[in-house]
Design an enzyme around this catalytic site. Structure first.
Site, PDB file in Angstrom:
ATOM      1  N   HIS A  13      49.903  46.684  41.976  1.00 42.10           N
ATOM      2  CA  HIS A  13      50.332  45.740  43.032  1.00 42.10           C
ATOM      3  C   HIS A  13      51.841  45.877  43.244  1.00 42.10           C
ATOM      4  CE1 HIS A  13      50.010  41.443  44.864  1.00 42.10           C
ATOM      5  NE2 HIS A  13      51.177  41.961  45.223  1.00 42.10           N
ATOM      6  N   HIS A  15      55.145  46.082  46.420  1.00 38.33           N
ATOM      7  CA  HIS A  15      55.624  46.062  47.810  1.00 38.33           C
ATOM      8  C   HIS A  15      56.735  47.096  47.937  1.00 38.33           C
ATOM      9  CE1 HIS A  15      53.401  42.343  48.639  1.00 38.33           C
ATOM     10  NE2 HIS A  15      53.653  42.084  47.354  1.00 38.33           N
ATOM     11  N   LYS A  99      42.932  43.780  51.624  1.00 37.67           N
ATOM     12  CA  LYS A  99      43.605  42.616  51.025  1.00 37.67           C
ATOM     13  C   LYS A  99      43.452  41.373  51.868  1.00 37.67           C
ATOM     14  CE  LYS A  99      46.808  40.610  48.351  1.00 37.67           C
ATOM     15  NZ  LYS A  99      48.201  40.849  48.067  1.00 37.67           N
ATOM     16  N   HIS A 136      45.142  37.469  47.578  1.00 36.84           N
ATOM     17  CA  HIS A 136      46.222  36.522  47.289  1.00 36.84           C
ATOM     18  C   HIS A 136      45.553  35.162  47.203  1.00 36.84           C
ATOM     19  CE1 HIS A 136      50.413  34.862  47.414  1.00 36.84           C
ATOM     20  NE2 HIS A 136      49.671  33.794  47.658  1.00 36.84           N
ATOM     21  N   HIS A 174      48.103  38.884  40.981  1.00 37.89           N
ATOM     22  CA  HIS A 174      49.221  38.119  40.412  1.00 37.89           C
ATOM     23  C   HIS A 174      48.830  36.710  39.970  1.00 37.89           C
ATOM     24  CE1 HIS A 174      49.277  36.680  44.508  1.00 37.89           C
ATOM     25  NE2 HIS A 174      50.125  37.537  44.995  1.00 37.89           N
ATOM     26  N   ASP A 247      53.780  43.179  41.337  1.00 38.23           N
ATOM     27  CA  ASP A 247      54.151  42.379  42.508  1.00 38.23           C
ATOM     28  C   ASP A 247      55.665  42.432  42.738  1.00 38.23           C
ATOM     29  OD1 ASP A 247      53.807  40.806  44.764  1.00 38.23           O
ATOM     30  OD2 ASP A 247      53.894  38.924  43.652  1.00 38.23           O
TER      31      ASP A 247
HETATM   32  N1  LIG Z   1      54.867  37.528  45.783  1.00 35.83           N
HETATM   33  C1  LIG Z   1      55.755  37.108  46.659  1.00 35.83           C
HETATM   34  O1  LIG Z   1      56.356  36.065  46.441  1.00 35.83           O
HETATM   35  N2  LIG Z   1      56.033  37.783  47.799  1.00 35.83           N
HETATM   36  C2  LIG Z   1      55.373  38.972  48.288  1.00 35.83           C
HETATM   37  C3  LIG Z   1      54.043  38.690  48.900  1.00 35.83           C
HETATM   38  C4  LIG Z   1      52.946  38.388  47.917  1.00 35.83           C
HETATM   39  O2  LIG Z   1      52.594  39.221  47.094  1.00 35.83           O
HETATM   40  O3  LIG Z   1      52.381  37.289  47.959  1.00 35.83           O
HETATM   41  C5  LIG Z   1      56.309  39.644  49.302  1.00 35.83           C
HETATM   42  O4  LIG Z   1      55.826  40.526  50.048  1.00 35.83           O
HETATM   43  O5  LIG Z   1      57.502  39.335  49.358  1.00 35.83           O
HETATM   44 ZN   LIG Z   2      52.547  40.908  46.254  1.00 34.45          ZN
HETATM   45 ZN   LIG Z   3      50.517  37.692  47.055  1.00 32.67          ZN
END
Ligand SMILES: NC(=O)N[C@@H](CC(=O)O)C(=O)O
Ligand SMILES: [Zn+2]
Ligand SMILES: [Zn+2]
Length: 343
Positions: A13, A15, A99, A136, A174, A247
């Protein structure tokens, strides 16, 4: 000096963002992670196969030479995602999951799903073709307390999906509560969860006691210490249902240190190093390898990585910030020490 050698890990996971930020996020994830599940909550989100595949190409173009890093792509589900789109995505060979972002639940979730029934045709197709469903898991009802949103999602929504789609492979992403640990533990083998390093290392006191620390603000929000302990126990249990998903979610410093700051914490600069600290804190370093390198690929039905990395117990200081495209990101542990480093 203490060293541990483990099979090369993966991050289930992450970003990576896009545009000018991509070279920085891809550099960090490529240091030692073999693969990563790349989240599709871009602006605009990757809601179809074509968009996800061109994003794949942009990521690949930034992977440093010498790194074997391979991105695994994810489709962003909307109210309109069709079964055909699911089949097309699966046939691409590069998109391994779709997702669920409940609309309004987190960063860039505005195009997410408004009513669960709207994705039932997509879920049915996913169950048929064997595409994983990533979640999520928070309700968005403003009357529900933010600290209860994961638990209520599990009770009202996830339990229904699990019952209606017994053959669908589901990852509750998460997780942050004992409720989530208990739910996943008692569910069938088709239900698993990722756990972040920051939810293992921190609780809401770290974010709120003695001053508000915006870089700990992420969703689902850090919970009380008893939940942190339950997450540590789950990760250290050896159960194959729990695996590594950082995450890591970078936001520019000025977007975090603001009157209304963004949700997301950056840990990709030191992911396995932070997990090692967490596992060591509960005397479970021997369980780190399965959590980081075995349970994820086994659940995704992918081969485990075959080479290794070595962690050395040697303290280093994290910089105050890292470049992030045209801006900068303040990572978790900024200006402080981390006990472990990768050789
Ligand atoms: N975890 C977070 O607080 N933020 C994530 C999005 C997510 O995974 O929910 C993001 O893309 O910034
Ligand atoms: Zn995330
Ligand atoms: Zn998330």
């Amino acid at each position: 000096m203490t060293t541990i050698t483990i099979t090369r890990p993966d991050d289930w996971h992450i970003h990576l963002r896009d545009g000018a930020q991509l070279k920085d996020t891809v550099r960090d994830i490529s240091r030692y992670m073999g693969r990563a599940i790349v989240m599709p909550n871009l602006v605009p989100p990757a809601i179809d196969t074509q968009t996800a595949l061109t994003y794949y190409d942009r990521i690949k173009a930034k992977v440093p030479t010498g790194s074997q890093f391979e991105p695994l792509m994810v489709l962003y589900l909307t109210d309109k995602t069709s079964p055909d789109e699911i089949r097309k995505a699966k046939a691409s060979g590069k998109i391994v999951a779709a997702k669920l972002y409940p609309a309004g639940a987190t960063t860039n979730s505005d195009s997410g799903v408004t009513t669960l029934e709207n994705i039932y045709p997509a879920l049915k197709a996913m169950q048929e073709v064997g595409m994983l469903f990533l979640v999520h898991g928070e309700v968005t009802d403003s009357s529900i307390d933010i600290f209860d949103r994961e638990r209520v999602f599990i009770e009202n929504i996830l339990s229904k999906i699990v019952a209606d789609f017994p053959n669908l492979k589901i990852v509750l992403e998460h997780i942050t509560t004992k409720d989530a640990v208990d739910f996943v533990t008692q569910a069938s083998d088709n239900v698993a969860a990722t756990i972040t390093a920051h939810h293992l290392l921190y609780n809401r006191n770290h974010m709120l006691a003695g001053g508000i620390r915006p870089h700990f603000y992420c969703l689902p929000i850090l919970k009380r210490n008893t939940h942190q302990q339950a997450l540590l126990a789950a990760a250290a249990s050896g159960s194959k249902k729990f695996f590594l998903g950082t995450d890591s979610a970078p936001h520019a410093q000025d977007k975090k240190e603001a009157a209304c700051g963004c949700a997301g914490s950056y840990t990709a600069h030191a992911a396995i190093e932070l997990y090692a600290e967490a596992f060591e804190s509960v005397n479970a370093l021997d369980k780190l390898e399965a959590f980081a390198s075995f349970n994820g690929p086994d659940f995704y039905n992918l081969p485990r990585n075959t080479d290794t990395i070595t962690l050395v117990k040697k303290s280093w200081d994290v910089p105050a910030s890292y470049p992030l495209g045209d801006t900068n990101v303040v990572p978790i542990r900024a200006g402080e020490a981390i006990d472990w480093q990768v050789e």
